[in-house]
Write an enzyme that holds these catalytic residues in place. Structure first.
Site, PDB file in Angstrom:
ATOM      1  N   GLU A  79      62.796  22.377  53.082  1.00 27.60           N
ATOM      2  CA  GLU A  79      62.945  23.777  52.674  1.00 27.60           C
ATOM      3  C   GLU A  79      61.605  24.523  52.689  1.00 27.60           C
ATOM      4  OE1 GLU A  79      66.349  21.480  50.759  1.00 27.60           O
ATOM      5  OE2 GLU A  79      64.174  21.200  50.970  1.00 27.60           O
ATOM      6  N   PHE A  88      74.687  18.985  37.701  1.00 27.23           N
ATOM      7  CA  PHE A  88      74.035  18.344  38.844  1.00 27.23           C
ATOM      8  C   PHE A  88      73.360  19.389  39.742  1.00 27.23           C
ATOM      9  CE2 PHE A  88      74.339  16.784  43.294  1.00 27.23           C
ATOM     10  CZ  PHE A  88      73.405  15.755  43.194  1.00 27.23           C
ATOM     11  N   GLN A  89      72.098  19.193  40.016  1.00 21.34           N
ATOM     12  CA  GLN A  89      71.269  20.077  40.842  1.00 21.34           C
ATOM     13  C   GLN A  89      71.206  21.514  40.312  1.00 21.34           C
ATOM     14  OE1 GLN A  89      72.350  19.563  45.032  1.00 21.34           O
ATOM     15  NE2 GLN A  89      70.894  17.853  45.167  1.00 21.34           N
ATOM     16  N   LYS A  95      77.989  29.514  42.809  1.00 16.83           N
ATOM     17  CA  LYS A  95      78.993  29.066  43.780  1.00 16.83           C
ATOM     18  C   LYS A  95      80.313  29.822  43.618  1.00 16.83           C
ATOM     19  CE  LYS A  95      80.340  24.789  46.091  1.00 16.83           C
ATOM     20  NZ  LYS A  95      80.236  23.303  46.068  1.00 16.83           N
ATOM     21  N   MET A 102      37.240  20.055  54.696  1.00 20.47           N
ATOM     22  CA  MET A 102      36.610  21.055  53.844  1.00 20.47           C
ATOM     23  C   MET A 102      36.201  20.458  52.501  1.00 20.47           C
ATOM     24  SD  MET A 102      35.433  24.074  53.748  1.00 20.47           S
ATOM     25  CE  MET A 102      36.224  25.183  54.922  1.00 20.47           C
TER      26      MET A 102
END
Length: 577
Positions: free
Chosen positions: A67, A129-130, A179, A492
């Site tokens: 993502e 969940f999630q 949802k 760096m």
């Protein structure tokens, strides 16, 4: 069913239709002119992906491998063509994986809309969940965010999201959609957003301030322009060039302002900042009028604020009032879009030249050339340098490529030595400094400008942070050119350890895999270069390729990037070695 592209035509409003929230989201995106989305599906966003499947002929979805890659690809797409980038993810970890890209887009003013799925409304706050509070998490790193819990909210909120993302000083917006709102049906109509109460994205230009600025510029003996990305975002490149040429004013750029003005223009004096050019930094503290255009006086540009341009009168052209007097106090603040305000300024500027002042920049360049540049791009030592690689890319691409850089030594070298003759050609993570940015951002840039050559310049450390996006290149046959400048170190950080921590290289040595074999595993033509005599041919072959190409260049392990302003030091204390 026909796509609802415009609900408000100026003549009559289209009749409402009853559709699901998920389908409404697709219609909203199409109405906003979206043709490309980057994302990764999951349970909480699945209804929208089901509708995407039905609209494949109108809306292309690019499946990234992470993502975060979706957000950086959306950023690259937006930065190269000025459109709003769109990324989509599911709830929970899918949503939290967007946060780095949101933060990067926020500080670099990149227009982006991220859409996330969320658990059903009745489960909010239950640790389902999630389930993650992505609104709370993303609030500090978005221009605006909103959670939709009812399908009927979708058209208004999506329209508002795009308006806020692209208007004024652009930025990222996140819309979280439960949802149930995706499944529920409602009477759908769509009207683009043309304004939000209490939100004034473009301040009205104050003519009196512009007249005062013109008077100050006309009377200056040593005027100096520093321009940033606000010139590019405001599409004010032509106005900037006209101002520079009419006033005979030396102009320098921040790394996000790079490409707003041709790098070979005689009044373009180079880059300011920690690893910028010697003259533009030192002479900041000798100008009498400093004209800042579309830049925010970042700490990497100013160094110590206690000693920054204290002798100069400061004129600040800026669209965001929050930036005025935030770091550097302005004697004259000119609010508004740079294209408009510079356009109003130009007729008031007297034709002028400042040859003696410009010669001071030229003399400083000669010093820098002998001390640094000559050794970077025309080295005599055996090992390859990053600078000579960038120079070969300039030659092979005729200065026409879009250069996408990651973060580190290679970024500073590329910004110092890449040459451009077209705006929106330098894409880099400026404010956040996100390692892993370049590979997915280059994918988005190529998809946003298919007619242009896109070259990603990446270090061996940052490359491995998003190396999985080679799968996105493989699946979509994206003809991105990838150059990894491999010094087997986090370069760096290693440089700072050498200069300021007595060469204690704590956790900066990299044991790297065979990058060529990995690229070949994704069916990407690859080559490794270790010797100078092989470099030119390899770069020419890469640029000439019609397909994706991976080039690994093994460079000096302990090369440092100079000039350098030590952290917290004055711009006058810039080091050449």
């Amino acid at each position: 069913m026909e796509t609802i592209k415009e609900q408000k035509t100026g003549k009559k409003k289209q009749a409402a239709i009853k559709i699901s929230g998920a389908e409404a989201i697709i219609h909203c995106l199409l109405a906003e002119g979206v043709d490309l989305i980057y994302g990764y599906p999951g349970g909480a966003i699945m209804p929208v992906y089901d509708e995407l499947y039905k609209f494949q002929d109108k809306l292309t979805h690019i499946l990234t491998r992470h993502e975060q890659g979706a957000t950086h690809a959306a950023q690259g797409y937006a930065r190269v063509n000025g459109k709003v980038g769109v990324a989509m993810a599911t709830s929970g970890p899918g949503a939290t994986n967007l946060v780095t890209g949101l933060a990067d887009a926020q500080i670099d003013s990149t227009p982006m809309v991220c859409i996330t799925g969320q658990v059903p409304r009745h489960l909010l706050g239950s640790d389902a969940f999630q389930e993650t509070d992505i609104i709370g998490i993303s609030t500090p790193v978005t221009k605006w965010n909103y959670q939709i819990t009812k399908a009927s909210e979708i058209p208004e909120i999506i329209a508002k999201a795009f308006y806020i993302a692209r208007s004024g000083r652009p930025g990222p917006v996140l819309v979280d959609i439960t949802k149930n709102a995706q499944f529920d049906e409602f009477e759908f109509t769509y009207e683009p957003c043309i304004g939000v109460r209490s939100y004034n994205p473009v301040p009205k230009a104050n003519i009196k301030r512009i007249e005062e600025a013109a008077e100050m510029i006309n009377s200056a003996k040593k005027p100096y322009i520093v321009f940033g990305q606000g010139v590019i975002l405001g599409e004010a490149e032509a106005e900037l060039k006209a101002l520079v040429e009419k006033g005979g004013i030396p102009a320098a750029w921040t790394i996000l302002g790079l490409s707003a003005m041709d790098t070979d223009h005689p009044l373009n004096v180079g880059m300011v900042g920690m690893h910028g050019n010697y003259g533009p930094n030192v002479l900041t503290n000798e100008c009498d009028v400093l004209i800042a255009i579309g830049m925010r006086f970042d700490d990497r540009v100013t160094g110590s604020l206690d000693t920054y341009a204290k002798q100069a009168k400061v004129i600040h052209f800026e669209i965001d009032p929050a930036e005025i007097n935030k770091n550097v106090n302005a004697d004259i603040a000119v609010l508004g879009n740079a294209k408009e305000t510079l356009g109003l300024l130009l007729p008031l500027i007297k034709k002028n030249t400042h040859d003696a002042w410009l010669n001071e920049f030229k003399e400083k360049y000669k010093i820098e050339y002998e001390a640094v540049i000559k050794n970077d791009i025309h080295p005599t030592k055996e090992g390859l340098t990053m600078g000579e690689v960038i120079e070969e890319i300039n030659i092979a691409s005729q200065n026409k490529a879009v250069i996408v850089t990651d973060v580190g030594q290679h970024q500073m070298v590329a910004c110092r030595y890449a040459k451009f003759n077209q705006s929106k050609s330098n894409i880099t993570s400026g404010g956040l400094g996100t390692m892993g940015f370049a590979l997915p951002a280059a994918i988005g840039a190529k998809m946003g400008a298919m007619d242009r050559e896109v070259v990603a310049i990446i270090g061996d450390g940052g490359y491995q942070m998003t190396i999985q996006e080679l799968g996105t290149i493989f699946q979509n046959k994206t003809s991105v050119k990838i150059v990894v400048l491999n010094n087997d170190h986090l370069g760096m950080v290693r440089q700072w350890q050498e200069l300021f921590f007595e060469s204690r290289y704590a956790s900066t040595v990299m044991s790297n895999p065979d990058f060529v074999k990995i690229a070949e595993g994704y069916d990407i033509k690859s080559k490794r270069v270790k010797k100078r005599e092989d470099l030119k041919t390899a770069v020419q072959e890469m640029i000439a390729s019609k397909d994706a190409y991976f080039l690994e260049v093994c460079v000096e392990k302990e090369d440092n990037v100079f000039p350098m302003i030590p952290s917290g030091a004055s711009v006058s204390d810039i080091r050449l070695k």
